[in-house]
Design a protein around this motif. Structure first.
Motif, short mmCIF file in Angstrom:
data_model
loop_
_atom_site.label_atom_id
_atom_site.label_comp_id
_atom_site.label_asym_id
_atom_site.label_seq_id
_atom_site.Cartn_x
_atom_site.Cartn_y
_atom_site.Cartn_z
N TYR A 1 0.74 -1.28 0.08
CA TYR A 1 -0.04 0.00 -0.01
C TYR A 1 0.90 1.04 -0.12
CZ TYR A 1 -3.90 3.22 1.07
OH TYR A 1 -4.42 4.36 1.06
N GLU A 2 2.04 1.23 0.59
CA GLU A 2 2.92 2.26 0.75
C GLU A 2 3.40 2.43 -0.63
OE1 GLU A 2 6.01 1.81 3.64
OE2 GLU A 2 4.51 1.45 5.08
N LEU A 3 3.65 1.73 -1.27
CA LEU A 3 4.35 1.63 -2.68
C LEU A 3 3.35 1.76 -3.74
CD1 LEU A 3 6.63 -1.40 -2.63
CD2 LEU A 3 7.44 0.99 -2.54
N HIS A 4 2.16 1.70 -3.67
CA HIS A 4 1.13 1.78 -4.66
C HIS A 4 -0.37 2.18 -3.89
CE1 HIS A 4 3.55 0.05 -7.50
NE2 HIS A 4 3.85 -1.08 -6.54
N PRO A 5 -0.28 3.44 -3.18
CA PRO A 5 -1.62 3.78 -2.61
C PRO A 5 -2.51 3.66 -3.47
CG PRO A 5 -0.38 5.49 -2.74
CD PRO A 5 0.58 4.54 -3.44
N ALA A 6 -4.00 3.54 -2.97
CA ALA A 6 -5.09 3.47 -3.76
C ALA A 6 -5.39 4.99 -4.14
CB ALA A 6 -6.35 2.99 -2.83
N SER A 7 -5.62 5.26 -5.52
CA SER A 7 -5.95 6.37 -5.94
C SER A 7 -7.37 6.63 -5.73
CB SER A 7 -5.74 6.54 -7.35
OG SER A 7 -6.59 5.59 -8.04
#
Length: 70
Positions: A5-11
């Protein structure tokens, strides 16, 4: 998962909803009793069950208690 989640947070958090497939039901469970939650249960979570296998009894610890004054 936290690292992901840190690398690819929800937009768009609203787009993250989960629609259960046919034959799966989502119910709210009381974490203290692992029974169906009542509106008075404060510690709850949602759980997926195969249809027909979810608990059928409601939490007795947080059930509404009706008292009558005579």
């Amino acid at each position: 998962m936290m690292k992901a989640y840190e690398l690819h947070p929800a937009s768009d958090v609203a787009s993250m909803s989960f629609a259960p497939p046919p034959g799966i039901e989502i119910v709210t469970i009381d974490a203290d009793t692992l029974m169906l939650a009542t509106p008075f249960c404060t510690n709850t979570f949602e759980e997926a069950f195969i249809a027909g296998t979810a608990p059928t009894a409601y939490c007795p610890l947080h059930a509404l208690k009706i008292t009558k004054d005579f």
